[in-house]
Design a protein around this motif. Sequence first.
Motif, PDB file in Angstrom:
ATOM      1  N   UNK A  35       0.816  -1.212   0.000  1.00 50.62           N
ATOM      2  CA  UNK A  35       0.000   0.000   0.000  1.00 50.62           C
ATOM      3  C   UNK A  35       0.851   1.264   0.000  1.00 50.62           C
ATOM      4  N   UNK A  36       1.975   1.241  -0.716  1.00 53.19           N
ATOM      5  CA  UNK A  36       2.812   2.440  -0.807  1.00 53.19           C
ATOM      6  C   UNK A  36       2.118   3.497  -1.645  1.00 53.19           C
ATOM      7  N   UNK A  37       2.136   4.734  -1.139  1.00 51.88           N
ATOM      8  CA  UNK A  37       1.637   5.846  -1.927  1.00 51.88           C
ATOM      9  C   UNK A  37       2.795   6.471  -2.704  1.00 51.88           C
ATOM     10  N   UNK A  38       2.516   7.530  -3.452  1.00 47.52           N
ATOM     11  CA  UNK A  38       3.549   8.143  -4.303  1.00 47.52           C
ATOM     12  C   UNK A  38       4.700   8.717  -3.496  1.00 47.52           C
ATOM     13  N   UNK A  39       4.486   8.981  -2.185  1.00 48.40           N
ATOM     14  CA  UNK A  39       5.538   9.513  -1.322  1.00 48.40           C
ATOM     15  C   UNK A  39       6.304   8.409  -0.588  1.00 48.40           C
ATOM     16  N   UNK A  40       6.070   7.157  -1.007  1.00 48.96           N
ATOM     17  CA  UNK A  40       6.751   5.987  -0.427  1.00 48.96           C
ATOM     18  C   UNK A  40       6.341   5.700   1.016  1.00 48.96           C
ATOM     19  N   UNK A  41       5.096   6.049   1.349  1.00 51.71           N
ATOM     20  CA  UNK A  41       4.557   5.752   2.672  1.00 51.71           C
ATOM     21  C   UNK A  41       3.422   4.751   2.533  1.00 51.71           C
ATOM     22  N   UNK A  42       3.337   3.823   3.489  1.00 53.39           N
ATOM     23  CA  UNK A  42       2.198   2.913   3.544  1.00 53.39           C
ATOM     24  C   UNK A  42       0.996   3.731   4.023  1.00 53.39           C
ATOM     25  N   UNK A  43      -0.115   3.642   3.283  1.00 51.39           N
ATOM     26  CA  UNK A  43      -1.288   4.432   3.646  1.00 51.39           C
ATOM     27  C   UNK A  43      -1.814   3.998   5.008  1.00 51.39           C
ATOM     28  N   UNK A  44      -2.302   4.942   5.792  1.00 50.32           N
ATOM     29  CA  UNK A  44      -2.890   4.605   7.089  1.00 50.32           C
ATOM     30  C   UNK A  44      -4.318   4.102   6.915  1.00 50.32           C
ATOM     31  N   UNK A  45      -4.892   3.566   7.993  1.00 45.57           N
ATOM     32  CA  UNK A  45      -6.308   3.225   7.974  1.00 45.57           C
ATOM     33  C   UNK A  45      -6.619   1.748   8.036  1.00 45.57           C
ATOM     34  N   UNK A  46      -5.619   0.892   8.104  1.00 49.79           N
ATOM     35  CA  UNK A  46      -5.886  -0.532   8.266  1.00 49.79           C
ATOM     36  C   UNK A  46      -6.001  -1.289   6.960  1.00 49.79           C
ATOM     37  N   UNK A  47      -6.476  -2.519   7.062  1.00 51.81           N
ATOM     38  CA  UNK A  47      -6.472  -3.459   5.944  1.00 51.81           C
ATOM     39  C   UNK A  47      -7.318  -2.994   4.767  1.00 51.81           C
ATOM     40  N   UNK A  48      -8.451  -2.351   5.013  1.00 48.79           N
ATOM     41  CA  UNK A  48      -9.329  -1.941   3.914  1.00 48.79           C
ATOM     42  C   UNK A  48      -8.635  -0.882   3.058  1.00 48.79           C
ATOM     43  N   UNK A  49      -8.084   0.146   3.684  1.00 55.54           N
ATOM     44  CA  UNK A  49      -7.397   1.195   2.918  1.00 55.54           C
ATOM     45  C   UNK A  49      -6.117   0.666   2.283  1.00 55.54           C
TER      46      UNK A  49
END
Length: 137
Positions: A35-49
């Motif tokens: 779930x990496x975003x364009x800024x190389x961070x795993x998106x928050x919010x748990x398994x669904x997000x």
Amino acid sequence: MPSKQTINPASLPKPSGFAHGTKVGDTIYLAGQTALDKDMNIVPGGIVEQFRQAFSNVLTTLREAGGEPGDLVDVTIFLTDVEDYLANGREIGRIWREMAGNDYPAMAGIGISRLWQPEALIEIKGVAVIGSGAGAG
């Protein structure tokens, strides 16, 4: 023999030591995506997000290679918490249908102890064959 083409969409984080996708003929091999975003961070919010972002990353590569979600023939989902995924299965299924339609390819869900990024809960990889999806003639 068909030529091999590397697929690395500019909108995804630059890969290091792998390709986001490899296309050989009409077959596209889609690398595992967390779930990496364009800024190389795993998106928050748990398994669904995390499912939404990881699957979006897979579909971005698929589209860059000339495919569509209906062309997926095999998907593997790696999970650090199978119970969490199952508890959210209805919502995850809704997101799948929103992003890829009502047809499902061959699939496997595999429980694992951890992923490359420690905060990642899910990784999705797949194989697609262009022209194999719904509406293909």
